[in-house]
Design an enzyme around this catalytic site. Structure first.
Site, mmCIF file in Angstrom:
data_model
loop_
_atom_site.group_PDB
_atom_site.id
_atom_site.type_symbol
_atom_site.label_atom_id
_atom_site.label_comp_id
_atom_site.label_asym_id
_atom_site.label_seq_id
_atom_site.Cartn_x
_atom_site.Cartn_y
_atom_site.Cartn_z
ATOM 1 C CB THR A 122 3.091 -5.356 13.094
ATOM 2 O OG1 THR A 122 3.627 -6.597 12.644
ATOM 3 C CG2 THR A 122 2.995 -5.385 14.585
ATOM 4 C CD GLU A 142 2.645 5.275 6.606
ATOM 5 O OE1 GLU A 142 1.778 4.743 5.927
ATOM 6 O OE2 GLU A 142 2.408 6.025 7.560
ATOM 7 C CE LYS A 191 0.533 -3.320 3.298
ATOM 8 N NZ LYS A 191 -0.272 -2.436 4.223
ATOM 9 C CG ASN A 227 0.627 8.750 8.448
ATOM 10 O OD1 ASN A 227 -0.159 7.934 8.006
ATOM 11 N ND2 ASN A 227 1.904 8.487 8.690
ATOM 12 C CB THR A 270 -0.975 0.009 1.205
ATOM 13 O OG1 THR A 270 -0.237 -0.143 2.414
ATOM 14 C CG2 THR A 270 -2.000 -1.093 1.077
#
EC number: 2.3.1.35
Lengths: 398, 398
Positions: free
Chosen positions: A182, A271, A171, A393, A145
């Site tokens: 997680t 991220e 992933k 985010n 993703t």
């Protein structure tokens, strides 16, 4: 046990498709299929709002620990979707079983993506029409993703003179935190092993692999790690109650290597991260406490921001350790950055500032904590906290 | 009970100084002194590495719940400083007692600032030489570190026909998280109250005030909240076992108003924050669970980043609630943004997107969660996660 070039174990094939959950013809659907029914084990998110595919697949595996296929979509998590979501999971596994002409009870489902949106079954149907089987595919790419790279690894182990292959893909990039879950992780092996033994090994090893990574303290509703073992390596059956101890240990070491490698890849791809962080805690009172302290360190926003800034602010490490309930010896704490001591016996060490700066400038940071209260060791993995994390985010829609 | 203009209660004086812990003649030392010995209560950080002044002051108060003065420095936390740090705390309170010509056992100390550095006693001495007493001073400013503004409030309550004043000041901006502590807070009142009653009220009220704010999940080694009551209002003694229930309730309401107001000011001034967030949880199984869920929401990095980005990503709220162990009813969850329902009975509500965007653009965000499992209510306060937070904490040295 050795790491080898990425390959699927004997008797496994995969396929990918663009079902339409993502834009621009991106791959967003995949399956992993064994030629024959395989022994299966799973671990699942502890979030109370378990997504439909998690509930569904958990029930399926718990029936008889057998699977032959896993169908995966990315772009829609089928989470927080009520009875309709469960029906969609059921329909997906029925449709896939029809196409594969196998027992539906051998087909698991997994989803990742946006929460709170019903699964578009027309897209699932379109994806299933496209899915075919090949010895190789870009499935490690199709399940991503917000990830920036594929996560996959293969190891080979010898079990009673027979080579056994263990291969995993995963992933995960945000919403990554213990407990468990997680991420999505799928491990396949041609080992011949009993279901009970496989589940026991997975439940044990997940504690020191996927449960020891954190990117942002958030535990997803969709996480699961599944392992399929189809016996095609034709090794002597591995059974925890009868197998020679070193054969069991060899397989366990191979499975652990795959799980830890995948977990570290997920943490490394956190991220927006610039740096990968490994915390090792030694001489703790127990493994549970060693793991707890290691997680507290890689999970601290203040430490993560400090590593992004490449500052030696070890007081924040003290603060994070003290926040846990792990047994400590207040006057006997050591902290090392790589092999440079920053704190010895709870006293600041005057470290060479140039050397410290050079280590902090690296992409991979190793912190070691000596608690001096026991003999247990634990590790955890994470990443720094960057502007980019906030940007990703703040902007992520849906 | 009413909020009034900031003022010190009868019989309290304060003073400030530049001791040299901070640069550029900034104020970095202060004291609060009562004309007469006062009843005292305290709550302290649960971090296992409690800083020297926390250990010292906790022991002092626990002896007989009496204090007459608090000496505070900012810029050096005297934390993780071993026996030498405890000696420095002791020396500070002796020196201050000498200057005030009062019993040293009535002088508490508090520190905030960098961890792991011995307190420079020459600076403490220099600060003490400068400190004087005045009915008004800029003490609320002197105790700040990375804070961007002063935090102070005063309320007035009537106890058995007698006006009683309660005044609090606080500092705190980063390293703010339950349990407890989360900041330095000093509350003074001229109420006439027993030590046991005061400690009981503080220990109770801290749970729904300072324990319900989070900026970054990090619990400091130095946090404490102290309350001094010097009896100068000459009200009938407040004692939990003998006082009329409504007098006790009136004082408790006043103390709660001061503690909650200070706690919210700390959350509002969270490092680098743009927005203040209040989460209210209703119909929980217990107050403990309501508070737990509210804290999970204001503590989630994903929700904090979403609020910075002004996105309606309510799936992250579901995720955060599910991560707790609080009792939920999976098909009966409601989520409101201000008074706009985003989720009803665990189903997405098609909200007016312009209205949602307008609410998300405001500086203060109210989220309400209805768990539909009981009757308890809880609230927590926090802030958004911004580029500025990362910047402050990447660059902060020492």
């Amino acid at each position: 046990m050795q790491e080898i070039d990425f390959t699927w174990p004997k008797g496994f094939q995969t396929g990918t498709a663009h079902a339409g959950f993502k834009e621009d013809q991106q791959l967003d659907m995949a399956w992993i299929v064994s030629d024959v029914p395989a022994v299966a084990a799973g671990v699942y998110t502890k979030n109370q709002f378990q997504a439909a595919p998690v509930q569904f697949t958990k029930n399926l595996i718990n029936q008889n620990h057998k699977l032959q296929a896993i169908v995966i979509n990315s772009g829609n998590a089928n989470s927080f979707t009520g009875q309709e979501g469960l029906d969609h999971a059921d329909e997906t596994h029925q449709l896939a079983a029809n196409k594969l002409a196998i027992d539906p009870n051998l087909v698991a489902v997994a989803s990742t993506g946006v929460i709170g949106k019903q699964l578009e079954m027309d897209k699932i149907q379109s994806g299933l029409e496209q899915l075919s089987l090949a010895p190789e595919s870009d499935i490690a790419h199709a399940i991503l993703t917000t990830d920036s790279c594929e996560k996959k690894t293969t190891v080979s182990v010898m079990i009673a003179g027979q080579p056994v292959t263990i291969t995993g893909i995963a992933k995960g990039s945000g919403m990554i935190h213990p407990n468990m879950g997680t991420t999505l992780g799928f491990v396949t092996t041609d080992a011949n092993i009993t279901g009970e033994t496989l589940q026991g090994l997975l439940s044990d090893l997940i504690q020191s692999s996927f449960n020891q990574i954190t990117v942002d303290g958030c535990m997803s509703t969709n996480d699961m790690v599944l392992v399929l073992a189809n016996g095609q390596a034709e090794n002597a059956l591995i059974d925890q109650s009868t197998t020679q101890a070193n054969d069991l240990a060899d397989f366990k070491a191979g499975l652990k290597a795959v799980l830890v490698a995948l977990a570290k890849m997920v943490a490394q791809d956190g991220e927006g991260s610039n740096k990968f962080v490994q915390a090792t805690v030694v001489n703790a009172a127990s493994v549970v406490e060693a793991n707890q302290v290691a997680r507290a360190i890689v999970g601290s926003n203040l430490i993560k921001a400090m590593l992004f800034g490449e500052e030696n602010n070890w007081g924040r490490i003290v603060q994070a350790i003290g926040q846990t309930q792990a047994q400590i010896s207040p006057n006997h704490l050591d902290i090392f950055l790589a092999d440079v001591p920053l704190v010895k016996d709870s006293q600041k060490v005057l470290a060479d500032q140039d050397q410290v700066a050079a280590i902090l400038a690296q992409d991979e940071i190793d912190l070691t904590i000596d608690l001096h209260v026991g003999e247990a060791t634990g590790q955890a993995w994470g990443c720094d906290l960057t502007y980019k994390y906030v940007e990703i985010n703040a902007a992520y829609e849906g």
